[in-house]
Design an enzyme around this catalytic site. Structure first.
Site, PDB file in Angstrom:
ATOM      1  N   GLU A  31      71.371 -23.281  27.783  1.00  0.00           N
ATOM      2  CA  GLU A  31      70.402 -24.371  27.774  1.00  0.00           C
ATOM      3  C   GLU A  31      70.288 -24.998  26.389  1.00  0.00           C
ATOM      4  O   GLU A  31      70.216 -24.292  25.376  1.00  0.00           O
ATOM      5  CB  GLU A  31      69.026 -23.846  28.224  1.00  0.00           C
ATOM      6  CG  GLU A  31      67.968 -24.935  28.327  1.00  0.00           C
ATOM      7  CD  GLU A  31      66.594 -24.383  28.679  1.00  0.00           C
ATOM      8  OE1 GLU A  31      65.741 -25.180  29.112  1.00  0.00           O
ATOM      9  OE2 GLU A  31      66.368 -23.170  28.515  1.00  0.00           O
ATOM     10  N   LYS A  79      65.474 -30.630  34.860  1.00  0.00           N
ATOM     11  CA  LYS A  79      64.673 -29.410  34.999  1.00  0.00           C
ATOM     12  C   LYS A  79      63.329 -29.732  35.651  1.00  0.00           C
ATOM     13  O   LYS A  79      62.591 -30.598  35.194  1.00  0.00           O
ATOM     14  CB  LYS A  79      64.476 -28.780  33.619  1.00  0.00           C
ATOM     15  CG  LYS A  79      63.773 -27.430  33.613  1.00  0.00           C
ATOM     16  CD  LYS A  79      63.800 -26.865  32.196  1.00  0.00           C
ATOM     17  CE  LYS A  79      63.151 -25.494  32.097  1.00  0.00           C
ATOM     18  NZ  LYS A  79      63.264 -24.932  30.725  1.00  0.00           N
ATOM     19  N   CYS A 136      66.795 -22.582  33.375  1.00  0.00           N
ATOM     20  CA  CYS A 136      65.881 -21.616  32.746  1.00  0.00           C
ATOM     21  C   CYS A 136      64.625 -21.322  33.567  1.00  0.00           C
ATOM     22  O   CYS A 136      64.683 -20.532  34.491  1.00  0.00           O
ATOM     23  CB  CYS A 136      65.525 -22.076  31.335  1.00  0.00           C
ATOM     24  SG  CYS A 136      64.913 -20.727  30.278  1.00  0.00           S
TER      25      CYS A 136
END
Length: 304
Positions: free
Chosen positions: A40, A113, A150
């Site tokens: 990431e 995300k 994540c």
């Protein structure tokens, strides 16, 4: 499929981080990697440890300089690359965005995300607008990639929605590490919980999971100026984050096919049997037995 992963310790020099990634991507391609996954926000230090408007200067448009840089590599080497970039969509509008580059250098797809954390040293809500592209796998020449990022990895709903749309793999570029204020025992409980929940996604969906974390201590920008326990007039300092590495690849029964060390850089190619998911789902037909007629409560925040 031969899958390459790169677990890297980043510094403040963006050009150097990218150059080292390029060397490792090239090396993995020479070893036969067909798909290469990066960690990431791999271009820079993990800047979300502090709330600093100057860090928005790290963001860039998509397409932009980094997509061009990695697209050229993908085309030259004939590999699919999963990148993770700080996207500048417009002035004051930014995302944490994964970009999948096809082996011909084109952009196969993007994922913004969806789940954005806001914890000490992970002040991501300051920087990132929650994604608005939904949970959709990205079609590539090596299969349909269920790319998440994540904090998304803690949510079974995200993994399930990718699986229900035919994802062949679940992929998580990641930046997570220890809180130096926690005991050693608590640090290890958190690290193992992080791995366990993702291996659970592999089992529940009958899919391989690829998770790539960064590694090494990254101090905060102001941690050298303030002693532990002191407060500035603005940003709350921390001593930094020791990222715990442990990048891994799990098979569709949660079995560990590879696990990286907690304290070393790694670039490795792992072979994954992409036919195994079919057989595992025949043994464990979780998708068949789901009670979709009685899951309405999952769309509520909490059921009183």
């Amino acid at each position: 499929m031969k899958i390459g992963i790169i677990q890297q310790h980043n510094g403040a020099d963006v050009a150097d981080n990218k150059a080292r990634l390029a060397e490792k991507i090239t090396a993995l391609a020479k070893q036969g990697a067909e798909l290469i996954v990066l960690q990431e926000l791999h271009n820079s230090l993990y800047f979300c440890q502090v709330e600093d408007v100057n860090n928005f200067d790290l963001a860039e448009p998509i397409p932009g300089p980094s997509t061009t840089f990695f697209s050229n590599l993908a085309k030259e080497l004939g590999v699919v690359i999963v990148t993770s970039l700080f996207e500048r969509r417009a002035a004051g509008l930014y995302h944490n965005t994964a970009v999948v580059l096809e082996k011909d250098g084109t952009i196969a797809g993007t994922y913004r995300k969806m789940h954005i954390p806001d914890d000490p040293a992970y002040y991501e809500k300051f920087y990132f607008t929650p994604g608005d592209l939904g949970f959709h796998p990205i079609q590539t020449s090596v299969g349909k990639l269920g790319v998440l990022v994540c904090w998304d990895q803690w949510y079974p709903e995200a993994a399930r929605l990718m699986a229900l749309q035919g994802a062949d793999l679940l992929i998580y570029p990641t930046a997570i590490g220890y809180d130096l204020n926690d005991t050693a025992e608590e640090q290890q409980r958190q690290r193992m919980a992080w791995q366990t929940v993702q291996r659970g996604h592999a089992v529940a969906n009958g899919l391989p999971v690829i998770t790539v974390n960064r590694v090494g201590l990254e101090p905060t920008a102001n941690s050298q100026r303030l002693r532990v326990g002191e407060q500035s007039s603005g940003i709350q300092p921390t001593a930094g984050i020791p990222f715990w590495g442990t990048s891994f690849i799990a098979g569709p029964q949660g079995e560990l096919l590879y696990e990286a060390p907690t304290d070393q850089e790694v670039e490795v190619v792992v072979e994954v049997d992409m036919q195994r998911s079919e057989q595992v789902r025949r043994w464990w037909p979780f998708l068949r037995d789901r009670r979709i007629d009685d899951y309405d409560g999952l769309t509520k925040r909490f059921i009183e």
